[in-house]
Write an enzyme that holds these catalytic residues in place. Structure first.
Site, short mmCIF file in Angstrom:
data_model
loop_
_atom_site.label_atom_id
_atom_site.label_comp_id
_atom_site.label_asym_id
_atom_site.label_seq_id
_atom_site.Cartn_x
_atom_site.Cartn_y
_atom_site.Cartn_z
N LYS A 1 4.41 11.02 -12.18
CA LYS A 1 3.62 9.79 -12.89
C LYS A 1 4.45 8.71 -13.03
O LYS A 1 5.49 8.67 -12.94
CB LYS A 1 3.53 10.51 -14.34
CG LYS A 1 2.46 11.60 -14.67
CD LYS A 1 2.23 11.86 -16.03
CE LYS A 1 1.07 12.74 -16.36
NZ LYS A 1 0.96 12.83 -17.90
N LYS B 1 8.70 22.10 -15.64
CA LYS B 1 7.71 21.24 -15.48
C LYS B 1 7.33 21.31 -13.88
O LYS B 1 5.97 21.12 -13.86
CB LYS B 1 8.36 19.78 -15.61
CG LYS B 1 7.32 18.68 -15.52
CD LYS B 1 7.80 17.33 -15.71
CE LYS B 1 6.80 16.40 -15.85
NZ LYS B 1 7.30 14.99 -16.41
N GLU C 1 12.46 16.18 -25.59
CA GLU C 1 11.68 16.53 -24.57
C GLU C 1 12.17 18.04 -23.94
O GLU C 1 11.13 18.88 -23.70
CB GLU C 1 11.55 15.86 -23.30
CG GLU C 1 10.99 14.37 -23.59
CD GLU C 1 9.52 14.22 -23.64
OE1 GLU C 1 8.87 15.45 -23.39
OE2 GLU C 1 8.86 13.26 -23.75
N GLU D 1 -2.94 16.34 -13.14
CA GLU D 1 -3.55 16.45 -14.34
C GLU D 1 -4.97 16.90 -14.77
O GLU D 1 -5.81 16.10 -15.33
CB GLU D 1 -3.16 15.35 -15.44
CG GLU D 1 -3.04 15.55 -16.75
CD GLU D 1 -2.40 14.43 -17.60
OE1 GLU D 1 -1.35 14.93 -18.37
OE2 GLU D 1 -2.69 13.29 -17.43
N ASN E 1 1.97 17.41 -22.87
CA ASN E 1 1.47 16.59 -23.78
C ASN E 1 1.84 16.79 -25.19
O ASN E 1 1.62 15.92 -26.10
CB ASN E 1 0.13 16.07 -23.73
CG ASN E 1 0.00 15.16 -22.47
OD1 ASN E 1 0.87 14.47 -21.77
ND2 ASN E 1 -1.27 15.04 -21.84
N HIS F 1 2.76 9.22 -29.38
CA HIS F 1 2.42 7.92 -28.76
C HIS F 1 1.73 7.00 -29.61
O HIS F 1 2.02 5.49 -29.62
CB HIS F 1 1.56 8.12 -27.55
CG HIS F 1 2.12 8.42 -26.30
ND1 HIS F 1 1.36 8.66 -25.16
CD2 HIS F 1 3.58 8.55 -25.84
CE1 HIS F 1 2.42 8.99 -24.31
NE2 HIS F 1 3.50 8.74 -24.75
N ARG G 1 0.77 -1.24 -0.02
CA ARG G 1 0.17 -0.12 -0.14
C ARG G 1 0.82 1.48 -0.01
O ARG G 1 0.37 2.36 0.30
CB ARG G 1 -0.98 -0.08 1.28
CG ARG G 1 -1.97 -1.30 1.11
CD ARG G 1 -3.15 -0.94 1.85
NE ARG G 1 -4.05 -1.86 1.88
CZ ARG G 1 -4.29 -2.91 2.42
NH1 ARG G 1 -3.70 -3.33 3.26
NH2 ARG G 1 -5.28 -3.71 2.18
N ARG H 1 -1.82 20.72 -16.69
CA ARG H 1 -0.48 19.79 -16.58
C ARG H 1 -0.56 18.96 -18.08
O ARG H 1 0.34 18.53 -18.64
CB ARG H 1 -0.58 18.62 -15.60
CG ARG H 1 0.38 17.94 -15.82
CD ARG H 1 0.87 16.92 -14.37
NE ARG H 1 1.81 16.15 -14.63
CZ ARG H 1 2.13 15.22 -13.51
NH1 ARG H 1 1.93 15.66 -12.44
NH2 ARG H 1 3.22 14.39 -13.58
N HIS I 1 3.01 14.53 -27.98
CA HIS I 1 2.67 13.11 -27.60
C HIS I 1 1.51 12.49 -28.11
O HIS I 1 1.49 11.30 -28.11
CB HIS I 1 2.68 13.08 -26.03
CG HIS I 1 4.07 13.57 -25.32
ND1 HIS I 1 4.87 14.57 -25.36
CD2 HIS I 1 4.94 12.86 -24.46
CE1 HIS I 1 5.77 14.52 -24.85
NE2 HIS I 1 6.01 13.58 -24.21
N HIS J 1 11.21 6.76 -27.67
CA HIS J 1 9.95 7.74 -27.50
C HIS J 1 10.48 9.34 -27.94
O HIS J 1 9.49 9.63 -28.42
CB HIS J 1 9.77 7.64 -25.81
CG HIS J 1 8.90 8.85 -25.38
ND1 HIS J 1 7.49 8.58 -25.41
CD2 HIS J 1 9.15 9.97 -24.61
CE1 HIS J 1 7.02 9.60 -24.99
NE2 HIS J 1 7.83 10.51 -24.47
#
Length: 365
Positions: free
Chosen positions: A142, A226, A184, A236, A244, A251, A120, A240, A247, A263
Site C-alpha cells: 500500500k 500480514k 499495530e 483489498e 483495519n 483515523h 510509469r 484484507r 483504524h 498513528h
C-alpha cells in the site's frame, strides 16, 4: 536471518535481522534492480542513518543519490511527491533506476507511491526504520498520500522487490515510536493470533526494554500474519480489510487532532472503541475490552480520547475514511480474540456514546 515470502502477483522476500542494514548493498547488487538508486529519506532519518547507508552503497560500487524531505505527516502530500520527482529528473534518473525507501511509514508510503508513478513505474525496496513500519506499513504494497479530507486517499497498490528489516535501528528513534509500533502488533494479536496477544502480555516489559529476541519474534509474527492476508487479498477486495481493526475510529481521531497524535496511539484508542462496540452490539461472544485495555496500558499506549477533541468532528471524519465500503461505514469488530467480523453501519448514537465515554473515562461496556 529470518526470511518470509509474500506471495503476491510478484512474490518478494522480507529479510529480518539485527544489523541487516550493513548487508543491504551486497544484496541489492545481487537483485540488480537498477543501475542507479534514489535513496529517499526524511530529514530526521537522513541524519541518523541515510548518510551512512549512502556511503555503504557507494563503497559497494553502486551509484546512489540521497533525496530528503521534511520529516512528519504534514509532508505526506502530492507537493512532496512532485518535488521529489522533479529532483530525481534533474539528477538524470530514468526508467532503469530504482528507489530505496529508508524511514518510517510516511517515507515508505511516499517513496512507494513515487516509485509506482515515476516514469510509469520503477522498482523499489523498503527499509523500514520504525517499529510501526517494520510490522505493518512496509509489508503489502500500500502506498499513498493524504488529503485535507483524510489519510491515504490518493495512492496505489505497488509491491516492493524486497523488504529489509533491521530491528537494531529502533533504538535510534524516540521511545514513543517504539510504543507507536506496538499498537499495530496488538492489532495482529486481536484479529489473527491469540498466541501473539498472550506473548505481548507476557513480554510487555521486555519489549519496552528493546529485548532483541522479543522484538525479532513480534516482528516476524506480525509480518507473517500480514503476509498471509495480503497473499490472499492483495488489493483489498475483502479479507484484507480485517487489517483495519482499530483504524476506523483511529483515523478519525488522527484527523481531528490535525495529525499531531502518533498513528499507533490513535489506533490504540480505536481498538478500545472497536472492542467496546463489539460488546455493546452483542457481536462479542466473550468480554474483550478489559483485557485489551490492560495490555495497551502495560505497553504505555493510550486508551482514552483527548478531552479537547470535538466528538462531532471525530464522527464527521468517519464518513471521509476509506473504511466506507460501498457507501456504508464498516467497522472491524471481534467475536473473540482472533475472530474478526465486518459490521456495517453501527448506530450513530452508540458510536457517539462510546466516543463521549472514552473522553470522560466512564465505564462503557
Amino acid at each position: 536471518m529470518k526470511i518470509l515470502e509474500v506471495k503476491t502477483g510478484r512474490p518478494y522476500e522480507i529479510l529480518i535481522e539485527g544489523g541487516l542494514l550493513t548487508e543491504v548493498p551486497e544484496d541489492l547488487k545481487r537483485l540488480n534492480l537498477g543501475y542507479r538508486y534514489a535513496l529517499i529519506s526524511d530529514s530526521q532519518v537522513a541524519d541518523l542513518l541515510a548518510e551512512d547507508l549512502l556511503r555503504l552503497l557507494r563503497e559497494a560500487g553502486l551509484s546512489a543519490e540521497l533525496f530528503v524531505f521534511p520529516a512528519g505527516e504534514a509532508s505526506k502530500n502530492m507537493d512532496t511527491i512532485v518535488n521529489l520527482a522533479r529532483q530525481m529528473l534533474q539528477k538524470g534518473f530514468d526508467r532503469k533506476c530504482a528507489i530505496i525507501a529508508l524511514g518510517g511509514g510516511v517515507t515508505g508510503d511516499l517513496a512507494g507511491f513515487l516509485a509506482s508513478i515515476y516514469l510509469r513505474g520503477v522498482p523499489y525496496v523498503q527499509i523500514p526504520t520504525s517499529l510501526l513500519a517494520q510490522v505493518d506499513s512496509s509489508v503489502g504494497g500500500k502506498t499513498g498520500v493524504d488529503l485535507p479530507e483524510g489519510k491515504n486517499l490518493l495512492g496505489t497498490f505497488y509491491q516492493p522487490w524486497r523488504v529489509y528489516i533491521d530491528y537494531g535501528v529502533l533504538s535510534t528513534l524516540p521511545f514513543e515510536h517504539l510504543k507507536n509500533g506496538l499498537a499495530e502488533v496488538v492489532k495482529y494479536g486481536c484479529i489473527s493470533s491469540p498466541n501473539l496477544f498472550e506473548y505481548l502480555e507476557e513480554r510487555s516489559q521486555k519489549l519496552l526494554n528493546y529485548d532483541a529476541e522479543s522484538l525479532e519474534h513480534i516482528i516476524y509474527e506480525s509480518c507473517r500474519l500480514k503476509a498471509e492476508v495480503v497473499s490472499r487479498d492483495e488489493k483489498e477486495g475483502g479479507l484484507r480489510r480485517i487489517l483495519n481493526f482499530g483504524h476506523t475510529l483511529g483515523h478519525a481521531i488522527e484527523a481531528a487532532a490535525n495529525y499531531e497524535i502518533l498513528h499507533g496511539f490513535c489506533v490504540s484508542i480505536g481498538m478500545v472503541a472497536a472492542a467496546i462496540l463489539s460488546e455493546r452490539l452483542g457481536v462479542a461472544e466473550e468480554e474483550i475490552s478489559p483485557r485489551l485495555i490492560k495490555l495497551l496500558e502495560d505497553l504505555g499506549l493510550p486508551t482514552r480520547i483527548p478531552q479537547d477533541l470535538d466528538t462531532d468532528e471525530i464522527l464527521s471524519f468517519l464518513r471521509a475514511d476509506k473504511k466506507v465500503w460501498k457507501g456504508k461505514l464498516t467497522f472491524i469488530l471481534l467475536k473473540r480474540l482472533g475472530e474478526p467480523v465486518f459490521y456495517e453501519e453501527p448506530p450513530q448514537q452508540i458510536l457517539k456514546e462510546i466516543v463521549e465515554a472514552l473522553k470522560t473515562q466512564e465505564a462503557t461496556s
